[in-house]
Design an enzyme around this catalytic site. Structure first.
Site, PDB file in Angstrom:
ATOM      1  N   ASN A  88       0.819  -1.204   0.000  1.00 44.83           N
ATOM      2  CA  ASN A  88       0.000   0.000   0.000  1.00 44.83           C
ATOM      3  C   ASN A  88       0.863   1.269   0.000  1.00 44.83           C
ATOM      4  O   ASN A  88       2.080   1.213   0.086  1.00 44.83           O
ATOM      5  CB  ASN A  88      -0.965  -0.029   1.195  1.00 44.83           C
ATOM      6  CG  ASN A  88      -2.296   0.605   0.875  1.00 44.83           C
ATOM      7  OD1 ASN A  88      -2.377   1.567   0.119  1.00 44.83           O
ATOM      8  ND2 ASN A  88      -3.343   0.066   1.459  1.00 44.83           N
TER       9      ASN A  88
ATOM     10  N   HIS B 260      23.965   0.875  11.036  1.00 44.64           N
ATOM     11  CA  HIS B 260      25.160   1.695  11.251  1.00 44.64           C
ATOM     12  C   HIS B 260      25.958   1.157  12.434  1.00 44.64           C
ATOM     13  O   HIS B 260      25.408   0.487  13.304  1.00 44.64           O
ATOM     14  CB  HIS B 260      24.751   3.153  11.500  1.00 44.64           C
ATOM     15  CG  HIS B 260      24.070   3.773  10.322  1.00 44.64           C
ATOM     16  ND1 HIS B 260      24.744   4.180   9.208  1.00 44.64           N
ATOM     17  CD2 HIS B 260      22.761   4.013  10.076  1.00 44.64           C
ATOM     18  CE1 HIS B 260      23.898   4.668   8.324  1.00 44.64           C
ATOM     19  NE2 HIS B 260      22.677   4.566   8.825  1.00 44.64           N
TER      20      HIS B 260
ATOM     21  N   GLY C 178      -0.636  -1.459   8.843  1.00 47.68           N
ATOM     22  CA  GLY C 178      -0.136  -0.125   8.537  1.00 47.68           C
ATOM     23  C   GLY C 178       0.890   0.368   9.544  1.00 47.68           C
ATOM     24  O   GLY C 178       0.845   0.044  10.727  1.00 47.68           O
TER      25      GLY C 178
END
Length: 185
Positions: free
Chosen positions: A83, A113, A140
């Site tokens: 989406n 990192h 979501g």
């Protein structure tokens, strides 16, 4: 001797300011910018998404806007839907299975990192692959961190932050995401 790009794909410390790496990012940035002006029904959509993510199946959709570092580090299975608003940082490979649903504003990160602050002063990082199994639903605004594998037939609740592997047939939620229950077949 490996190139910096080969080191990136091999989970080794690499220099992300290397010209080959930067050229790949620049190519993806241009295609993502072009994609952001399109809808999934526009005539140029399929050509643009296939140039960005080579090998994407015809029945899989990545809804713009979408951002990624390279595009060719993303492998998507058949009948998968991603989406709006996805950000997939694909220094390491991102493999998404068949019949996967990924909700809006999801983030998949492969770069890591250095933990040591002196190491972070250099343009160096490692990239660890992320894998999502078949028939999984990512809600979501989920964030998936470097090196995570999410099994098949899983559900990851909206807003979760996935920092460790999730086995097949699991419902996970939270920050950090934990398994709330096992899902039946």
């Amino acid at each position: 001797m490996k190139t910096e790009f080969e080191k990136m794909r091999s989970q080794e410390l690499y220099d992300f300011s290397d010209s080959e790496v930067l050229a790949s990012v620049g190519r993806a940035n241009k295609l993502c910018a072009r994609l952001s002006l399109l809808t999934t029904t526009d005539g140029d959509y399929r050509d643009t998404i296939e140039r960005l993510i080579p090998g994407i199946p015809k029945n899989s959709i990545v809804a713009p806007p979408f951002r990624c570092d390279h595009g060719h580090g993303i492998v998507i299975g058949e009948n998968t839907f991603i989406n709006y608003g996805g950000i997939f940082l694909d220094g390491g490979m991102i493999r998404i299975g068949r019949n996967v649903k990924i909700g809006p504003s999801c983030r998949i990160y492969t770069p890591q990192h250095p933990v040591d602050y002196m190491g972070r002063r250099e343009p160096k990082e490692t990239a660890y692959p992320v894998t999502i199994g078949d028939d999984t639903w990512i809600g979501g605004s989920v964030t998936i961190c470097p090196g995570v594998t999410i099994g098949s037939r899983c559900v990851v609740a909206a807003g979760s932050v996935v920092i460790r592997d999730i086995p097949d047939d699991s419902l996970a939620a939270g920050n950090p995401a934990v398994i709330k229950r096992r899902l039946g077949q």
